[in-house]
Write a protein that holds these residues in place. Structure first.
Motif, PDB file in Angstrom:
ATOM      1  N   ASP A 177       0.824  -1.214   0.000  1.00 46.37           N
ATOM      2  CA  ASP A 177       0.000   0.000   0.000  1.00 46.37           C
ATOM      3  C   ASP A 177       0.858   1.265   0.000  1.00 46.37           C
ATOM      4  O   ASP A 177       0.504   2.269   0.611  1.00 46.37           O
ATOM      5  CB  ASP A 177      -0.972   0.013   1.189  1.00 46.37           C
ATOM      6  N   ALA A 178       1.988   1.223  -0.676  1.00 46.66           N
ATOM      7  CA  ALA A 178       2.907   2.362  -0.703  1.00 46.66           C
ATOM      8  C   ALA A 178       2.509   3.372  -1.772  1.00 46.66           C
ATOM      9  O   ALA A 178       1.993   3.001  -2.831  1.00 46.66           O
ATOM     10  CB  ALA A 178       4.329   1.868  -0.969  1.00 46.66           C
ATOM     11  N   TYR A 179       2.736   4.651  -1.470  1.00 48.39           N
ATOM     12  CA  TYR A 179       2.494   5.720  -2.439  1.00 48.39           C
ATOM     13  C   TYR A 179       3.248   6.972  -2.000  1.00 48.39           C
ATOM     14  O   TYR A 179       3.611   7.132  -0.840  1.00 48.39           O
ATOM     15  CB  TYR A 179       1.000   6.023  -2.589  1.00 48.39           C
ATOM     16  N   ALA A 180       3.501   7.857  -2.961  1.00 47.15           N
ATOM     17  CA  ALA A 180       4.108   9.159  -2.692  1.00 47.15           C
ATOM     18  C   ALA A 180       3.048  10.227  -2.917  1.00 47.15           C
ATOM     19  O   ALA A 180       2.157  10.064  -3.757  1.00 47.15           O
ATOM     20  CB  ALA A 180       5.294   9.406  -3.613  1.00 47.15           C
ATOM     21  N   ARG A 181       3.145  11.315  -2.176  1.00 47.80           N
ATOM     22  CA  ARG A 181       2.181  12.410  -2.290  1.00 47.80           C
ATOM     23  C   ARG A 181       2.516  13.289  -3.495  1.00 47.80           C
ATOM     24  O   ARG A 181       3.655  13.731  -3.664  1.00 47.80           O
ATOM     25  CB  ARG A 181       2.195  13.263  -1.017  1.00 47.80           C
ATOM     26  N   ALA A 182       1.518  13.560  -4.328  1.00 46.48           N
ATOM     27  CA  ALA A 182       1.692  14.470  -5.457  1.00 46.48           C
ATOM     28  C   ALA A 182       1.991  15.871  -4.920  1.00 46.48           C
ATOM     29  O   ALA A 182       1.563  16.231  -3.823  1.00 46.48           O
ATOM     30  CB  ALA A 182       0.429  14.496  -6.313  1.00 46.48           C
ATOM     31  N   LYS A 195       3.645  13.990 -10.035  1.00 43.50           N
ATOM     32  CA  LYS A 195       2.313  14.141 -10.613  1.00 43.50           C
ATOM     33  C   LYS A 195       1.499  12.858 -10.437  1.00 43.50           C
ATOM     34  O   LYS A 195       2.027  11.746 -10.594  1.00 43.50           O
ATOM     35  CB  LYS A 195       2.423  14.472 -12.097  1.00 43.50           C
ATOM     36  N   VAL A 196       0.211  13.041 -10.124  1.00 46.30           N
ATOM     37  CA  VAL A 196      -0.704  11.913  -9.955  1.00 46.30           C
ATOM     38  C   VAL A 196      -0.622  11.006 -11.180  1.00 46.30           C
ATOM     39  O   VAL A 196      -0.608  11.475 -12.313  1.00 46.30           O
ATOM     40  CB  VAL A 196      -2.152  12.419  -9.748  1.00 46.30           C
ATOM     41  N   GLY A 197      -0.544   9.716 -10.928  1.00 47.93           N
ATOM     42  CA  GLY A 197      -0.490   8.735 -12.009  1.00 47.93           C
ATOM     43  C   GLY A 197       0.918   8.286 -12.355  1.00 47.93           C
ATOM     44  O   GLY A 197       1.090   7.237 -12.972  1.00 47.93           O
ATOM     45  N   GLU A 198       1.920   9.063 -11.975  1.00 44.34           N
ATOM     46  CA  GLU A 198       3.305   8.656 -12.217  1.00 44.34           C
ATOM     47  C   GLU A 198       3.747   7.679 -11.130  1.00 44.34           C
ATOM     48  O   GLU A 198       3.032   7.459 -10.155  1.00 44.34           O
ATOM     49  CB  GLU A 198       4.225   9.877 -12.217  1.00 44.34           C
TER      50      GLU A 198
END
Length: 158
Positions: free
Chosen positions: A29-34, A116-119
């Motif tokens: 569940d990893a992600y970076a903030r746009a 950017k969102v989606g990258e």
């Protein structure tokens, strides 16, 4: 039995992009903030899942997307919520630790370009026992829980 093995292999293949592991230590569940245009910093969030029988210590992180990466926490200091660097994130045996907005997180300073969102960006976590986990994580919009932290994050860490 062969069809069951094929089914399990197919499920494992579908789940593989979302879970990365070293032995019995997983990132999911990893992600970076746009980022907003011109914002120099961001953060990454995830769940660290230690299914081993020993304490895991995440001691550093890196990404080509930022010139400097630090492990951080939000803590109450003199009655004020403050973000600060920490030396390690402890993940007890058989437990999960969630890195989330307003809590533990991986701070990304001096971004090489806006997120950017989606990258996706590559993120590597290093443990005290010499292992590293590298994962491609998506960039997502994160607003909930961050409104009052954004000014502090950029003001205190530039």
């Amino acid at each position: 039995m062969t069809s069951f093995k094929s089914f399990v292999a197919a499920i494992a293949f579908m789940v593989a992009p979302f879970v990365h592991a070293h032995g019995e230590f997983f990132i999911h569940d990893a992600y970076a903030r746009a980022t907003a245009p011109g914002a120099p910093n961001s953060a990454a969030f995830m769940v660290l899942d230690n299914q081993s029988k020993v304490l895991k210590r995440v001691v550093s992180a890196s990404t080509p997307a930022a010139k400097r990466v630090e492990l951080h926490e939000h803590a109450m200091v003199d009655g004020m919520m403050e973000m600060r660097q920490i030396a390690q994130i402890l993940v007890p045996e058989g437990e999960q630790v969630t890195l989330k907005p307003g809590g533990l997180h991986v701070m990304l300073f001096d971004l090489t370009q806006p997120l950017k969102v989606g990258e996706h960006i590559s993120l590597t976590l290093n443990t005290a026992d010499g292992h590293s986990l590298t994962k491609q994580i998506p960039v997502k919009s994160v607003m909930a829980g961050m409104k009052h932290h954004n000014k502090e994050m950029h003001a205190n860490h530039e």
